[in-house]
Design a protein around this motif. Structure first.
Motif, mmCIF file in Angstrom:
data_model
loop_
_atom_site.group_PDB
_atom_site.id
_atom_site.type_symbol
_atom_site.label_atom_id
_atom_site.label_comp_id
_atom_site.label_asym_id
_atom_site.label_seq_id
_atom_site.Cartn_x
_atom_site.Cartn_y
_atom_site.Cartn_z
ATOM 1 N N ILE A 143 -6.023 2.387 -0.956
ATOM 2 C CA ILE A 143 -4.784 1.654 -1.246
ATOM 3 C C ILE A 143 -3.635 2.181 -0.388
ATOM 4 N N ILE B 296 -1.402 0.216 2.212
ATOM 5 C CA ILE B 296 0.048 0.122 1.989
ATOM 6 C C ILE B 296 0.812 0.725 3.167
ATOM 7 N N THR C 261 0.733 -1.826 5.932
ATOM 8 C CA THR C 261 1.615 -2.943 5.594
ATOM 9 C C THR C 261 3.078 -2.548 5.725
ATOM 10 N N SER D 267 2.205 -12.288 3.540
ATOM 11 C CA SER D 267 2.053 -11.506 2.309
ATOM 12 C C SER D 267 0.635 -11.593 1.767
ATOM 13 N N ILE D 268 0.049 -12.786 1.830
ATOM 14 C CA ILE D 268 -1.329 -12.963 1.379
ATOM 15 C C ILE D 268 -2.284 -12.190 2.294
ATOM 16 N N HIS E 284 -1.619 -9.519 4.042
ATOM 17 C CA HIS E 284 -1.462 -8.077 3.812
ATOM 18 C C HIS E 284 -2.038 -7.653 2.461
ATOM 19 N N ALA E 285 -2.011 -8.530 1.479
ATOM 20 C CA ALA E 285 -2.685 -8.217 0.217
ATOM 21 C C ALA E 285 -4.196 -8.096 0.458
ATOM 22 N N ALA E 286 -4.736 -8.978 1.299
ATOM 23 C CA ALA E 286 -6.162 -8.896 1.643
ATOM 24 C C ALA E 286 -6.446 -7.631 2.449
ATOM 25 N N TYR E 287 -5.533 -7.233 3.319
ATOM 26 C CA TYR E 287 -5.703 -5.997 4.091
ATOM 27 C C TYR E 287 -5.755 -4.785 3.162
ATOM 28 N N ILE E 288 -4.875 -4.763 2.180
ATOM 29 C CA ILE E 288 -4.854 -3.643 1.237
ATOM 30 C C ILE E 288 -6.155 -3.606 0.438
ATOM 31 N N LEU E 289 -6.653 -4.775 0.031
ATOM 32 C CA LEU E 289 -7.933 -4.816 -0.688
ATOM 33 C C LEU E 289 -9.089 -4.361 0.192
#
Length: 124
Positions: A73, A77, A80, A100-101, A103-108
């Motif tokens: 994580i 983060i 990002t 934003s979507i 980067h949320a996938a990148y964090i996952l």
């Protein structure tokens, strides 16, 4: 945060930024010297980013030795945050909904990489 977890994060961030830089150079050459079209670039960049963040999280998990979700994580983060700061301070723009979507996938992806990295380490 323990010392080896912080070292793992640093390794993860270096790997991610190195892979993204290398991919950017390769994509730049592809755009310049081939008939590669720009509309395909968005999807290729997304896949390259996901793979890079997964590998970065994997390295962070291996080097961190425990709490792979934590290492993953924070690897995601950190990437990002770095991207946001460059975009905000350099181009005076925030993230769009699509970014934003992504980067949320990148964090996952980094999270799954971190978990896999710790489990790879523990299985040996």
């Amino acid at each position: 945060m323990r010392k080896h977890q912080f070292i793992g994060l640093l390794y993860g961030w270096i790997i991610v930024l190195g892979l993204i830089l290398l991919a950017s150079i390769v994509l730049g050459f592809l755009l310049r010297f081939t008939t590669f079209h720009e509309p395909a670039l968005t999807w290729v960049a997304l896949v390259i980013g996901l793979i890079s963040l997964f590998i970065g999280g994997l390295v962070a998990g291996i080097k961190g030795k425990e709490k792979g979700w934590f290492s993953g994580i924070f690897t995601g983060i950190g990437f990002t945050l770095f991207t946001f700061l460059v975009q905000y301070m350099g181009f005076d723009q925030g993230f769009s909904l699509e970014q934003s979507i992504h980067h949320a996938a990148y964090i996952l992806a980094a999270l799954f990489g971190g978990v896999a990295g710790v489990n790879i380490l523990n299985s040996n």
